[in-house]
Design a protein around this motif. Sequence first.
Motif, PDB file in Angstrom:
ATOM      1  N   ARG A  40       0.833  -1.207   0.000  1.00 38.12           N
ATOM      2  CA  ARG A  40       0.000   0.000   0.000  1.00 38.12           C
ATOM      3  C   ARG A  40       0.872   1.263   0.000  1.00 38.12           C
ATOM      4  O   ARG A  40       0.470   2.304  -0.509  1.00 38.12           O
ATOM      5  CB  ARG A  40      -0.901   0.000   1.238  1.00 38.12           C
ATOM      6  N   GLU A  41       2.024   1.157   0.630  1.00 35.30           N
ATOM      7  CA  GLU A  41       2.955   2.290   0.727  1.00 35.30           C
ATOM      8  C   GLU A  41       4.303   1.801   0.221  1.00 35.30           C
ATOM      9  O   GLU A  41       4.821   0.798   0.696  1.00 35.30           O
ATOM     10  CB  GLU A  41       3.053   2.759   2.183  1.00 35.30           C
ATOM     11  N   ASN A  90      -4.519   6.572   6.721  1.00 35.54           N
ATOM     12  CA  ASN A  90      -3.372   5.655   6.722  1.00 35.54           C
ATOM     13  C   ASN A  90      -3.595   4.583   5.654  1.00 35.54           C
ATOM     14  O   ASN A  90      -4.657   3.957   5.587  1.00 35.54           O
ATOM     15  CB  ASN A  90      -3.231   5.023   8.108  1.00 35.54           C
ATOM     16  N   SER A  91      -2.608   4.332   4.832  1.00 33.00           N
ATOM     17  CA  SER A  91      -2.784   3.479   3.650  1.00 33.00           C
ATOM     18  C   SER A  91      -3.046   2.021   3.977  1.00 33.00           C
ATOM     19  O   SER A  91      -3.558   1.284   3.128  1.00 33.00           O
ATOM     20  CB  SER A  91      -1.540   3.578   2.753  1.00 33.00           C
ATOM     21  N   TRP A 126       8.293   0.389   3.535  1.00 34.25           N
ATOM     22  CA  TRP A 126       7.101  -0.078   2.821  1.00 34.25           C
ATOM     23  C   TRP A 126       6.077  -0.626   3.812  1.00 34.25           C
ATOM     24  O   TRP A 126       6.412  -1.032   4.932  1.00 34.25           O
ATOM     25  CB  TRP A 126       7.473  -1.167   1.823  1.00 34.25           C
ATOM     26  N   SER A 127       4.822  -0.673   3.354  1.00 36.42           N
ATOM     27  CA  SER A 127       3.745  -1.189   4.197  1.00 36.42           C
ATOM     28  C   SER A 127       2.771  -2.004   3.361  1.00 36.42           C
ATOM     29  O   SER A 127       2.418  -1.603   2.243  1.00 36.42           O
ATOM     30  CB  SER A 127       2.966  -0.032   4.851  1.00 36.42           C
ATOM     31  N   PRO A 180       7.569   3.858  -0.791  1.00 35.00           N
ATOM     32  CA  PRO A 180       8.500   4.944  -1.117  1.00 35.00           C
ATOM     33  C   PRO A 180       9.779   4.408  -1.745  1.00 35.00           C
ATOM     34  O   PRO A 180      10.277   3.353  -1.360  1.00 35.00           O
ATOM     35  CB  PRO A 180       8.779   5.588   0.246  1.00 35.00           C
ATOM     36  N   SER A 210       7.015   3.830   8.826  1.00 36.71           N
ATOM     37  CA  SER A 210       6.118   3.423   7.751  1.00 36.71           C
ATOM     38  C   SER A 210       4.680   3.542   8.207  1.00 36.71           C
ATOM     39  O   SER A 210       4.387   3.661   9.405  1.00 36.71           O
ATOM     40  CB  SER A 210       6.400   1.972   7.343  1.00 36.71           C
ATOM     41  N   ASP A 211       3.756   3.511   7.245  1.00 37.63           N
ATOM     42  CA  ASP A 211       2.340   3.571   7.597  1.00 37.63           C
ATOM     43  C   ASP A 211       1.933   2.385   8.464  1.00 37.63           C
ATOM     44  O   ASP A 211       1.111   2.523   9.380  1.00 37.63           O
ATOM     45  CB  ASP A 211       1.487   3.592   6.323  1.00 37.63           C
TER      46      ASP A 211
END
Length: 659
Positions: free
Chosen positions: A268-269, A414-415, A324-325, A271, A381-382
């Motif tokens: 979902r996240e 929040n993702s 990452w998430s 970067p 991270s998220d």
Amino acid sequence: MRTSLIVLGLGLASPLLAQTPVSTVQQRFDAARAKLDAHDAAGALEELKSLEAFIEAQTPLNPTNLAVTRAQQAEALVKLGRGAEAKPLLRQALEGPGLDKPALAPVRDNSRLMLANVLEAELDHASADAEYLRLAAQTAEPITRTVALMGAARTEMFTDAAGALRHIDEALAIAEKDPSVGKGELANVLGLKGRILINGGRYADARELLVRAVSLRGGLTQKVFLQDVALRADAAIAMLELGQSEDARKYLAYTGAGRTEVQLDPPREMPLPSCGGLEAFSPDDSAVIEFSILDDGRVVGAHPVYASRQGEVAYQLARAVERWSWEAGNAAKVKPFFRLATRVEIRCSNKTDRPEMMAPFDVALREWASGAGVAVPEAASDAALAVKMKQRLAALSPGDSPQRLVLLALLARNSVIEGEQRVAHAAEAFALGQRLHVPSPVLFDLALYNASIGATADSNSWTGGIARRVTAYRQLLPMPAFAEPKMQATLQLQIAQDAALLRRSDEESAALMAVTQTPGLTEHDPLRVAAWVQLANLYAAAKRLDEAATAYDHTGLSARQCALLDGGPVMRRTGASSADFPEEAFTWGFEGWTAMEFDVAADGSTRNQRIVAAFPPRIFVKATEGIARQARYSVSYRPEGDLACTAMSRKVRYSIPSR
């Protein structure tokens, strides 16, 4: 191989402590050791902290008792995933005289190895390398020296290739001659040398060693341990580089990557580091990163396996993956074994941050929170942030409070939070904001997120959700609290962008004209400029080029600035179909996903297509590049015929329906 990152002391008997007094210190230590061995690290830590305080209060102070207790505290912290807290305890235990006695050599070796492990896990490769070399010099045990030399080779692989080869050859000489090392560890040494050779471009030599290592562990069988997964995946990299794609897919198939009962979705996240910058990333730089995904979607243990060149690039890309998430619901459904050694291939990103319409209102929320004495939680991270915020929300006393509002608002955006929870959090935050009489910019921030999240979540179709969102935005327009010019313009821009997705050009044009005519905005306010840019695009698509030029002249922007402020072209053709699923991947049963970047020209075609992330590595890269080339976007107006948008990003998911 990461399989050598075991803590050697986990099976050690309790060392005999100095007797002051036996009935207190030794028995308490044995009780803590028993808890450690029973996997009660938290209980052991509590016992050992108490014991440390007791020992420090004794006169004279016994350095042996203190050092051993601190070493065991560190072991408990490592087991609890709190390596950063373990480091000072390990250094204190190792730097004093407490572990100097020959009988305590296993504790000393174990402590040095734990310290090196923690440093390596933190991607501090230089410090970890120094500790591994100290361990190799101090130990008298062949297996411990082998593990230490492997650690040194692993932490030198991307920055000192010659040193890495020298140390892995020393380890291999021990492993092949000393029967105490064992066949399993010999396979790990061979595998690590193979990985080092891959990074040095010696693919044929690496393939030979890795195939031998796989054979030592029983070959390509259905019985799989993490060591087998790593060896088979590394062998596949060497085979792919040699052009032996069929053999590579076979070895990858026996890792389980992309072949789980529940498919691992894209994060979902996600970067990525920017190309260029202080690290001098090139768009062609790449690395394969291995990591674990926890049930709650957090990433831990990210480390590089392969990099396209020597240097810090490998570690910088690994640090990016640590942020990452994954959505927790998806992550938890994938069996833990298949999340322990996930591998992705990644690159840097050419994407430039665009001004976000909601940014000023998000800032207003945070400033209000600060003024109300609410500390906004932070995390890497998220997924990590979601865990922290859920814990804080659960600990709050019932009733309305600024703390509750801030946590609900942040959880809603929040993702990794699942759809129904996000809708509930957003609605409760907006209602709470009204009851607390928060300032209008803060309430607007809450209202817009509530409208967006609630409308799309309640719809049975994508277009239905967008249409409901437009309706929700329109319901906010007449509210007195949102009469301020920037709020009105933001709502109209949101309506225009959604109308473009629905291909309602008249509605899009009307909303954009409303922004350009909003009283109270300066001539070059970013919202007004963005509206003029999108109007120019709309006119150009309708072949009304004179009107497009007039609209564009109102912006006062260069083509490059225009590409940054534009809302971005709208996809008109995906470029994807079932025919794009690679036949070989389908035959072997691989599923996966990719993330790509590409530029969009003013005519809506794509250029400079590149893959920035792929799971499993390499399998779906060519197919995704083809999809990117075939995609088409809405026409944009650029006076010089320049790019409409640079580094647009998109993810592609490859699924086999029958699974």
